[in-house]
Design a protein around this motif. Sequence first.
Motif, mmCIF file in Angstrom:
data_model
loop_
_atom_site.group_PDB
_atom_site.id
_atom_site.type_symbol
_atom_site.label_atom_id
_atom_site.label_comp_id
_atom_site.label_asym_id
_atom_site.label_seq_id
_atom_site.Cartn_x
_atom_site.Cartn_y
_atom_site.Cartn_z
ATOM 1 N N ASP A 63 1.209 -17.296 42.191
ATOM 2 C CA ASP A 63 1.228 -17.114 40.729
ATOM 3 C C ASP A 63 1.958 -18.273 40.032
ATOM 4 O O ASP A 63 2.015 -18.318 38.801
ATOM 5 C CB ASP A 63 1.825 -15.757 40.338
ATOM 6 C CG ASP A 63 3.238 -15.553 40.831
ATOM 7 O OD1 ASP A 63 3.549 -15.970 41.958
ATOM 8 O OD2 ASP A 63 4.054 -14.980 40.092
ATOM 9 N N HIS A 64 2.485 -19.213 40.812
ATOM 10 C CA HIS A 64 3.089 -20.427 40.245
ATOM 11 C C HIS A 64 2.374 -21.704 40.709
ATOM 12 O O HIS A 64 2.622 -22.772 40.162
ATOM 13 C CB HIS A 64 4.582 -20.515 40.624
ATOM 14 C CG HIS A 64 5.403 -19.462 39.966
ATOM 15 N ND1 HIS A 64 6.218 -19.720 38.882
ATOM 16 C CD2 HIS A 64 5.487 -18.126 40.191
ATOM 17 C CE1 HIS A 64 6.780 -18.591 38.493
ATOM 18 N NE2 HIS A 64 6.360 -17.603 39.266
ATOM 19 N N HIS A 88 4.842 -19.653 45.586
ATOM 20 C CA HIS A 88 4.075 -18.432 45.295
ATOM 21 C C HIS A 88 2.825 -18.769 44.481
ATOM 22 O O HIS A 88 2.876 -19.575 43.555
ATOM 23 C CB HIS A 88 4.930 -17.422 44.517
ATOM 24 C CG HIS A 88 5.768 -16.558 45.404
ATOM 25 N ND1 HIS A 88 6.970 -16.041 45.001
ATOM 26 C CD2 HIS A 88 5.555 -16.099 46.672
ATOM 27 C CE1 HIS A 88 7.468 -15.304 45.991
ATOM 28 N NE2 HIS A 88 6.643 -15.330 47.005
ATOM 29 N N HIS A 106 13.656 -11.199 43.392
ATOM 30 C CA HIS A 106 13.968 -11.624 42.018
ATOM 31 C C HIS A 106 15.352 -11.136 41.596
ATOM 32 O O HIS A 106 15.727 -9.997 41.865
ATOM 33 C CB HIS A 106 12.967 -11.014 41.022
ATOM 34 C CG HIS A 106 11.651 -11.706 41.024
ATOM 35 N ND1 HIS A 106 11.398 -12.799 40.230
ATOM 36 C CD2 HIS A 106 10.526 -11.482 41.730
ATOM 37 C CE1 HIS A 106 10.151 -13.195 40.437
ATOM 38 N NE2 HIS A 106 9.595 -12.416 41.339
ATOM 39 N N HIS A 136 15.137 -17.913 45.557
ATOM 40 C CA HIS A 136 14.106 -16.868 45.393
ATOM 41 C C HIS A 136 13.260 -16.738 46.671
ATOM 42 O O HIS A 136 13.151 -15.662 47.242
ATOM 43 C CB HIS A 136 13.287 -17.216 44.161
ATOM 44 C CG HIS A 136 11.999 -16.497 44.017
ATOM 45 N ND1 HIS A 136 11.927 -15.135 43.847
ATOM 46 C CD2 HIS A 136 10.712 -16.945 44.004
ATOM 47 C CE1 HIS A 136 10.647 -14.784 43.739
ATOM 48 N NE2 HIS A 136 9.898 -15.859 43.836
ATOM 49 N N HIS A 193 7.952 -23.327 42.833
ATOM 50 C CA HIS A 193 7.913 -22.780 44.197
ATOM 51 C C HIS A 193 6.483 -22.468 44.597
ATOM 52 O O HIS A 193 5.559 -22.635 43.811
ATOM 53 C CB HIS A 193 8.847 -21.578 44.355
ATOM 54 C CG HIS A 193 8.479 -20.372 43.552
ATOM 55 N ND1 HIS A 193 8.534 -20.329 42.176
ATOM 56 C CD2 HIS A 193 8.062 -19.138 43.944
ATOM 57 C CE1 HIS A 193 8.178 -19.128 41.758
ATOM 58 N NE2 HIS A 193 7.878 -18.393 42.812
ATOM 59 N N ASP A 199 11.279 -18.877 39.340
ATOM 60 C CA ASP A 199 11.699 -17.509 39.662
ATOM 61 C C ASP A 199 13.120 -17.565 40.204
ATOM 62 O O ASP A 199 13.410 -18.339 41.114
ATOM 63 C CB ASP A 199 10.763 -16.886 40.701
ATOM 64 C CG ASP A 199 9.448 -16.443 40.070
ATOM 65 O OD1 ASP A 199 9.301 -16.583 38.834
ATOM 66 O OD2 ASP A 199 8.580 -15.947 40.805
HETATM 67 ZN ZN LIG Z 1 7.889 -16.188 42.995
#
Ligand SMILES: [Zn+2]
Length: 465
Positions: free
Chosen positions: A69-70, A67, A408, A165, A65, A190
């Motif tokens: 942090d991914h 975000h 989440h 998510h 996805h 996530d």
């Molecule tokens: Zn996420």
Amino acid sequence: MSNQLTLQFLGGSGTVTGSKFLLTAGEDQFLLDCGLFQGLKEYRLRNWAPLPIRPKELRAVILTHAHIDHSGFLPKFVQQGFRGDVYATPATCDLLRVLLPDAAHLQEEEARYANQRGYSKHKPALPLYTVEDAYRSLDLLRRTNYSGEVELAQGVSLRFFRTGHILGAAAVRITLEIDGRKRYLVDSGDLGRYHRPILRDPDPVGQADWLLVESTYGDRIHPDKPEEELARVIHDVAEERGCLIIPSFAVGRTQELIYFIRQLEDQGRIPSLPVYVDSPMAINVTDIYCAHPEEHDLDMKLLMDQKLCPLCCRQFHLARSPEESRAINDLSGPLIIVSASGMATGGRVLHHLRLRLPDPRTTVLFVGFQAEGTRGRALQDGKKEIKMFGEMVPVRAKIKTIDGFSAHADQQEILRWLGNFTRAPQKTFVVHGEFPASSALAELIGKKLRWNTEIPKNGQRVILA
Ligand SMILES: [Zn+2]
């Protein structure tokens, strides 16, 4: 494919940011997620550490996805010579067009700031990557639908499954043909939640031989019905003709909040107040949310079919330009301001807080996790003054928090998703969580499902087959 199969955890294990899982099948290397480390400095420094990957030789990157942090490390790989394909769902690709250039812009600003203040050891301080790197990485995106299996290399293919998510978020299943047999590696990405507005519920994946499951809230259960608390807060604000400031993440959280406010208005449960969304990114993201019917649940679809956009309220105002944002300063309550960033670490919400925190008729409502060291956490902790733009601002406003809006899955929702697998995986790796959360979930999986689990350490490499 007959050679060795290994998996290495290069981020997103023992922590919730920096997700990067390197799958090596014979000569071919694939990276599952390409996330940026965020938060405490100790983690952010890891973004500069060398990785055991030669970006030029990496065959493909698969993103669960959008975000950061991914996904937010992708421009760095491109800067280092990666030119392979990047697979992501269509909605994720559209969100990345907004999020990656923005992340690059922040990196450039940070470097500029370090140079002005002279606090960097490197002279001149360089950004981790540039806006140009971000745009070049967008050229590598391959829009991949949920329905089809896509071949990555001979004997290796992938398929995405919705997780609910955020828009476009998916679990990824890699199918590997090993000695004439199909084996499956599944990464949950996530996990989202069941029975939530806008997005469809998580889809079952079926089977996995090796499973990576996130555990952000592996030790917690979310409170039910957060919208009822939201209604109470809005009532109080209307009664005292105050201002409600909601610091909110631009992707997902803002859209869900607006959906709930609108629903409460439609049900006659709250008075309709002027709502100002003051975040250019949130506004762009809302347009992307509306443009992806394949992601919408039934209620959202029905409203969209009737041309009743569920992502705006009765008295709805968007502030795109800085002038429109400043104009909100002259307004007196009752009103609601939804603005980023969600932890009050930056963004336009700071200007609203500086102006209105000293006023006892202001209510600040937090609807997301507030990390240690952020202004959001300081306010939650009851600090009587906080520092903004180099000055101390007195806090006379009421500070409230509603926990149930998380994107989440909680412990029970994770277990529900795991319960859809038709047989026990050979090994389940519990990732994407701080240690107490990961270990609580691993223990529960062992107890309830009798599956074999492991909490991998950062940098650990395991031989799968
Ligand atoms: Zn996420």
